[in-house]
Write a protein that holds these residues in place. Structure first.
Motif, PDB file in Angstrom:
ATOM      1  N   GLN A 148      13.645  -1.188  10.867  1.00  0.00           N
ATOM      2  CA  GLN A 148      12.850   0.000  12.289  1.00  0.00           C
ATOM      3  C   GLN A 148      13.433   0.180  13.227  1.00  0.00           C
ATOM      4  N   HIS A 149      14.308  -0.252  13.719  1.00  0.00           N
ATOM      5  CA  HIS A 149      15.020   0.246  15.214  1.00  0.00           C
ATOM      6  C   HIS A 149      16.210   0.926  15.058  1.00  0.00           C
ATOM      7  N   TYR A 150      16.695   0.467  13.385  1.00  0.00           N
ATOM      8  CA  TYR A 150      17.698   1.514  13.079  1.00  0.00           C
ATOM      9  C   TYR A 150      18.068   1.811  11.457  1.00  0.00           C
ATOM     10  N   GLN A 188      12.930 -11.054  12.194  1.00  0.00           N
ATOM     11  CA  GLN A 188      12.898 -10.482  13.138  1.00  0.00           C
ATOM     12  C   GLN A 188      14.516  -8.890  12.116  1.00  0.00           C
ATOM     13  N   ALA A 189      14.193  -9.271  10.120  1.00  0.00           N
ATOM     14  CA  ALA A 189      15.352  -8.456  10.162  1.00  0.00           C
ATOM     15  C   ALA A 189      14.336  -7.108   9.709  1.00  0.00           C
ATOM     16  N   LEU A 245      11.789  -5.849  11.742  1.00  0.00           N
ATOM     17  CA  LEU A 245      11.990  -5.072  12.667  1.00  0.00           C
ATOM     18  C   LEU A 245      13.368  -4.723  13.255  1.00  0.00           C
ATOM     19  N   LEU A 246      14.418  -4.961  13.080  1.00  0.00           N
ATOM     20  CA  LEU A 246      15.626  -4.873  12.807  1.00  0.00           C
ATOM     21  C   LEU A 246      15.996  -3.416  12.032  1.00  0.00           C
TER      22      LEU A 246
END
Lengths: 113, 628
Positions: free
Chosen positions: A103-105, A97-98, A100-101
């Protein structure tokens, strides 16, 4: 030392040619010792190739630094291994999840220090 | 099965709007795409499929995220045959052929298969020309009764039984007449009723049929743009629920019209990512009524299969991890009920009557407060199962629950199987069990405290109130005043006052008014802790200091007496520059004319990285994502 982007298995294609860091569990070490099958944080299986023999145990968690080649495999420059105590509490799903975070931000997670 | 045939021509038929057909198609490509959407969870990947019907392929097929696991478990892969159970067409730009098929429900018929036929991509012209009316007019949004001439509703082109979605017509000048909202059944397309759980901001035309499960009274507010008002309600259907809010004009228009418990058709409202702090519905999105929104009451009998309420229960023990002043849904058995009590609010001098109940589930218990008439009428003597929706969480003495204006309380609710589970558990074992009570903090050390940064502690005025506040911070010790880390303390048991060294082997305690031949070393460490936001001086006493430094006050004092600088330095340096969780008590104290906050350390614990990570993820998920 150039910055490595932390990625998971599904992102390999996106980062083709870029220096990456992948954390995963060793599922298999080929007899030659130069090729490792790695199960990444998002439960994908990827192939890691190294010029030298890599001394890792199946089932252990490692961090691979390297580049993604055009076959969606990692050509690794170095492998970081951990003591069992260090990885005992490691939450692979949370690491995913980290990732993915990041990448998102991208503007909030610095890579180039 | 050997002869698995694909439904040829189905792709074009879907694109034309015939979405009732359940076609068999083959997956010829799967591509994960980055989801830069309003998805607040940040972790839902979207898969784009290229599908073949044996003759043609179409590459813009988006798989509903709830089916991602099919791909992740390798059940759905290249060449798999799937049956489309529910699909919708999304026209981003019909005139240029940009459409997408949204696959809401599919079934994998054959996981492994060979490629069937030699399909070729659907030509763009087929897609663009797939509807008869190629020079479609700009759409008007609804059918105003005062509309000039008898123009049939041009925003809906009927082809067969289904209508095609149109370009986003919110941008068009709105000729809509508000009165049409209340009547005009020809405005709501009841054939396009979809489930609440398929709503998303990218859909152009949708209608839902939902029951108002909860409606909050109108609230007024003031922001930079001036005063405003709003109301919100929860919409429920069998697939899920979603929160909807109406502001100002919409508030006036719709508040009285929507009655709790009644079922309505609703169409044309805005959708955005849900603000998790105030929204306990499990929908990713929330709805805002806008001036295009049309609401129409369902006929009697039409709303029968719409459930009354949707719950998203959390366990009572999970409430400890939630922030105070947030809301949650919870269910439990009433173990005990207090008598009616009257309290007077310090702020308003008003009297409130209340009753506390002890709510238990299989793992924990918590105190919940009912107010006013609801409290008076409540009878917990039969130990009923009570479900609360959107009950407020408080942090008095740990964690408590309090019914608010928007809370829904239901006794022995039939909509959830938890009711029976809890009943059986309680009657058989629960009533005798002694469960951890979240509303009894016990020692200060057991109090679950909120995590704040050191700058939040100052800006939020923590400690400024009448009673001390407790807060936890994740910080590093950057300075320890080592010379004053220990002091000579009165050897008398209960007295902890500093004694005066008379320099002749005796020590005087002013408080006890006695002179002693000995003293005890005691810790009173002044330390500065720092985190990413700010720094703060705190005081660390006794046990916590000993935990921190790893040596008793006595030992430290002796090293000091012996002037063993290097040993002292080593002890100190081990405590510094390590990230720890400090639980602090903040209390305002008067110093002459100044009112200052003193921070005392109540406990120091090592970092538990996994739970810290989970806490951060939780907080991130609760924040509204940056709109791109």
């Amino acid at each position: 030392m150039s910055h490595h982007y932390r990625i998971n298995g599904s992102m390999l294609q996106q980062f083709s040619g870029k220096p990456v860091s992948i954390i995963g569990t060793v599922s298999k070490v080929h007899p030659t010792g130069n090729v490792i099958d790695l199960e990444t944080s998002d439960k994908q299986h990827i192939v890691v190739r190294s010029t030298e023999r890599v001394a890792v145990d199946a089932g252990s968690i490692i961090e691979v630094l390297g580049n993604v080649d055009n076959r969606n495999q990692i050509i690794c420059d170095s492998v970081i291994t951990f003591e069992p105590e260090q990885t005992a509490n490691f939450d692979m799903d949370m690491y995913n999840q980290a990732v993915l975070l990041f990448q998102h931000y991208p503007q909030d997670y610095l890579v180039n220090l | 099965m050997a002869s698995q045939r694909l439904t040829t021509g189905a792709l074009l038929r879907y694109i034309r709007g015939n979405t009732t057909e359940k076609a068999n198609l083959q997956v010829v490509g799967i591509k994960p795409i980055e989801s830069k959407t309003d998805d607040p969870s940040g972790s839902a990947k979207r898969y784009r499929l290229m599908l073949s019907d044996g003759k043609s392929t179409f590459s813009s097929c988006m798989l509903g995220t709830q089916m991602n696991k099919l791909i992740e478990t390798n059940t759905l892969k290249e060449n798999s045959i799937i049956r489309i159970d529910r699909v919708m067409v999304n026209s981003i730009d019909k005139q240029n052929g940009r459409v997408m098929l949204m696959l809401y429900e599919i079934e994998v018929v054959e996981s492994d298969f060979e490629r069937i036929g030699d399909p070729i991509a659907l030509p763009l012209t087929d897609i663009i020309n797939s509807e008869p009316n190629t020079n479609r007019l700009e759409a008007t949004t609804n059918n105003p009764p005062a509309a000039p001439a008898a123009a049939p509703v041009t925003n809906v082109i009927r082809q067969g039984a289904k209508a095609l979605p149109t370009l986003d017509d919110r941008k068009k000048p709105n000729g809509g007449n508000r009165a049409a909202a209340a009547k005009g059944t020809n405005v709501i397309d009841k054939e396009r009723v979809i489930n609440i759980d398929t709503l998303n901001p990218y859909m152009n035309k949708w209608t839902i049929k939902a029951r108002i499960s909860n409606k909050c009274p109108i609230r007024t507010y003031e922001n930079a743009r001036g005063p405003g008002k709003l109301f919100s309600c929860d919409l429920v259907d069998k697939s899920g629920e979603i929160r909807a809010t109406g502001f100002n004009a919409e508030c006036d228009r719709l508040y009285s019209m929507l009655e709790i418990g009644e079922v309505y058709y609703i169409t044309k409202a805005s959708l955005k990512a849900a603000n998790r702090q105030y929204n306990t519905t499990n929908s990713d999105y929330e709805m805002t009524f806008n001036h295009d929104t049309i609401v129409e009451a369902c006929d009697v009998g039409e709303g029968e299969n719409i459930p009354q309420v949707q719950y998203n229960f959390i366990s009572i023990s999970e409430i400890a991890n939630r922030a105070a002043n947030s809301v949650c849904d919870v269910i439990g058995v009433v173990k005990s009920t207090s008598d009616m009590q009257t309290i007077v609010s310090k702020a308003s001098q008003k009297e409130f009557s209340k009753r506390d109940i002890l709510l238990v589930d299989e793992k924990a218990s918590i105190s919940a407060t009912l107010w006013g008439q609801q409290a008076e009428e409540f009878d917990g003597s039969s130990h009923p199962v009570i479900a609360f929706k959107a009950i407020k969480i408080g942090d008095f003495n740990g964690r408590t629950l309090s019914v608010s204006n928007s809370t829904l309380m239901r006794q022995d609710p039939t909509e959830t199987e938890r009711t029976v589970e809890l009943r059986v558990w309680f009657d058989n074992e629960g009533k005798l069990m002694d469960l951890p009570d979240l509303s009894k903090a016990g020692e200060a050390g057991n109090r679950p405290t909120v995590m704040k940064t050191l700058s939040q502690v100052i800006t939020e005025g923590i400690g400024l109130g009448d009673k001390p506040d407790y807060v936890s911070v994740k910080a590093v010790i950057t300075i320890i005043k080592k010379d004053t880390a220990v002091y000579m303390m009165c050897p008398e048991g209960k007295c902890s006052k500093k004694v005066v060294d008379e320099n002749n082997g005796t020590y005087r305690c002013e408080k006890c008014n006695k002179t002693y031949n000995s003293f005890k070393w005691a810790y009173m460490i002044s330390a500065e802790i720092s985190d990413t936001a700010s720094a703060q001086w705190i005081t660390i006493f006794r046990n916590e200091a000993e935990t921190l430094l790893g040596v008793s006050a006595e030992e430290f004092g002796n090293h000091k007496l012996n002037q063993s600088e290097s040993i002292v330095d080593e002890i100190i340096s081990k405590a510094m520059n390590r990230e720890l969780i400090f639980k602090l008590r903040a209390k305002a104290e008067q110093y002459n004319d100044e009112r200052k906050i003193r921070f005392t350390c109540v406990s120091i614990t090592e970092m538990d990285w996994p739970s810290h990570g989970r806490r951060l993820l939780n907080e991130i998920n609760q924040m509204e994502p940056v709109q791109n």
